[in-house]
Scaffold this motif. Structure first.
Motif, short mmCIF file in Angstrom:
data_model
loop_
_atom_site.label_atom_id
_atom_site.label_comp_id
_atom_site.label_asym_id
_atom_site.label_seq_id
_atom_site.Cartn_x
_atom_site.Cartn_y
_atom_site.Cartn_z
N MET A 52 0.82 -1.22 0.00
CA MET A 52 0.00 0.00 0.00
C MET A 52 0.85 1.27 0.00
SD MET A 52 -2.39 -1.34 3.11
CE MET A 52 -1.05 -2.23 3.87
N LEU A 53 0.26 2.31 -0.55
CA LEU A 53 0.75 3.67 -0.38
C LEU A 53 -0.28 4.35 0.52
CD1 LEU A 53 1.79 4.66 -4.02
CD2 LEU A 53 3.27 4.69 -2.00
N PRO A 54 0.03 4.51 1.79
CA PRO A 54 -0.96 5.11 2.70
C PRO A 54 -1.00 6.64 2.59
CG PRO A 54 1.00 4.51 3.92
CD PRO A 54 1.23 4.07 2.50
N ILE A 55 -2.16 7.17 2.86
CA ILE A 55 -2.40 8.61 2.98
C ILE A 55 -1.79 9.40 1.81
CG2 ILE A 55 -2.38 10.59 4.54
CD1 ILE A 55 -1.88 8.63 6.85
N SER A 75 -9.13 3.42 -9.99
CA SER A 75 -9.33 2.01 -9.62
C SER A 75 -9.81 1.17 -10.79
CB SER A 75 -10.35 1.90 -8.47
OG SER A 75 -9.80 2.41 -7.29
N SER A 76 -10.64 1.74 -11.64
CA SER A 76 -11.18 0.97 -12.76
C SER A 76 -10.15 0.73 -13.86
CB SER A 76 -12.42 1.65 -13.33
OG SER A 76 -12.07 2.90 -13.89
N THR A 85 -10.66 4.63 0.49
CA THR A 85 -10.64 5.61 1.57
C THR A 85 -10.48 4.85 2.89
OG1 THR A 85 -13.05 5.63 1.78
CG2 THR A 85 -12.06 7.29 0.34
N VAL A 86 -9.64 5.40 3.74
CA VAL A 86 -9.44 4.88 5.09
C VAL A 86 -9.64 6.08 6.00
CG1 VAL A 86 -7.83 3.80 6.71
CG2 VAL A 86 -7.80 3.13 4.29
N GLY A 87 -10.78 6.11 6.66
CA GLY A 87 -11.12 7.29 7.44
C GLY A 87 -11.27 8.48 6.51
N GLN A 88 -10.54 9.52 6.77
CA GLN A 88 -10.59 10.73 5.93
C GLN A 88 -9.40 10.81 4.98
OE1 GLN A 88 -13.92 11.52 6.39
NE2 GLN A 88 -13.10 13.53 5.89
N ASN A 89 -8.79 9.67 4.69
CA ASN A 89 -7.61 9.65 3.82
C ASN A 89 -7.81 8.72 2.64
OD1 ASN A 89 -5.81 11.33 5.50
ND2 ASN A 89 -6.06 9.66 6.96
N VAL A 90 -7.09 9.01 1.58
CA VAL A 90 -7.07 8.18 0.38
C VAL A 90 -5.79 7.35 0.41
CG1 VAL A 90 -6.99 8.19 -2.14
CG2 VAL A 90 -8.38 9.90 -0.93
N TRP A 91 -5.94 6.04 0.21
CA TRP A 91 -4.82 5.11 0.14
C TRP A 91 -4.89 4.40 -1.22
CZ3 TRP A 91 -2.94 2.04 4.88
CH2 TRP A 91 -3.00 2.82 6.03
N ILE A 92 -3.74 3.92 -1.67
CA ILE A 92 -3.67 3.12 -2.88
C ILE A 92 -3.08 1.76 -2.49
CG2 ILE A 92 -2.67 2.89 -5.19
CD1 ILE A 92 -2.58 5.96 -5.31
N SER A 93 -3.71 0.69 -2.96
CA SER A 93 -3.20 -0.65 -2.61
C SER A 93 -3.22 -1.57 -3.82
CB SER A 93 -4.02 -1.26 -1.47
OG SER A 93 -5.27 -1.69 -1.91
N SER A 117 2.48 3.78 -10.66
CA SER A 117 1.68 4.19 -11.82
C SER A 117 0.32 4.72 -11.39
CB SER A 117 1.52 3.00 -12.76
OG SER A 117 0.67 3.32 -13.83
N MET A 118 -0.31 4.04 -10.44
CA MET A 118 -1.61 4.50 -9.94
C MET A 118 -1.49 5.86 -9.26
SD MET A 118 -3.32 1.01 -8.47
CE MET A 118 -4.92 1.76 -8.21
N LEU A 119 -0.43 6.05 -8.49
CA LEU A 119 -0.23 7.34 -7.83
C LEU A 119 -0.04 8.45 -8.86
CD1 LEU A 119 0.16 8.98 -5.24
CD2 LEU A 119 2.59 8.36 -5.32
#
Length: 130
Positions: A52-55, A75-76, A85-93, A117-119
């Motif tokens: 994951m890339l958190p926050i 995501s698509s 979303t994790v709480g009020q943050n966006v994460w990429i996994s 690439s997603m980031l």
């Protein structure tokens, strides 16, 4: 440990840049300016691996709808990756099932490339480039 060895040998991170926490099920490391987390539970779910890339962004309520649109768009575009979303943050996994560790270095490299690439795509959507 295979992930740690791969990162030290292939990505040039130092042993001190890699840390474990939460009963050794999570690992944290940095490559360049990106902070990553990896999750692996060898006891309860040994086939599942997540990196994951958190926050990557904190959700501003005034822009929540725009952020959710970006999340869906990015995501698509990927098979194993997702923006959440994790709480009020966006994460990429990126999540996979691993049944054989013979080519784990290739898998780790590929998952890190997917996250990067997603980031990039997520940030370009933020800048209005897509």
């Amino acid at each position: 440990e295979k992930l740690k060895r791969y990162l030290i040998c292939s990505k040039g991170i130092k042993d001190s840049d890699f840390s474990y926490f939460r009963l050794n099920k999570l690992a944290q490391f940095t490559i360049g300016s990106n902070n990553y987390m990896a999750e692996y539970d060898s006891v309860n779910d040994p086939a599942f691996f997540r990196i994951m890339l958190p926050i990557v962004e904190t959700i501003d309520e005034a822009k929540r709808d725009q952020i959710l649109e970006r999340i869906v768009k990015v995501s698509s575009s990927y098979k194993v990756g997702k923006v959440i979303t994790v709480g009020q943050n966006v994460w990429i996994s990126a999540e996979v099932f691993i049944y054989n560790t013979d080519k784990s270095d290739y898998l780790f490299a590929r998952l890190i490339d997917v996250l990067d690439s997603m980031l990039t795509q997520y940030r370009e959507c933020c800048d209005g480039k897509q």
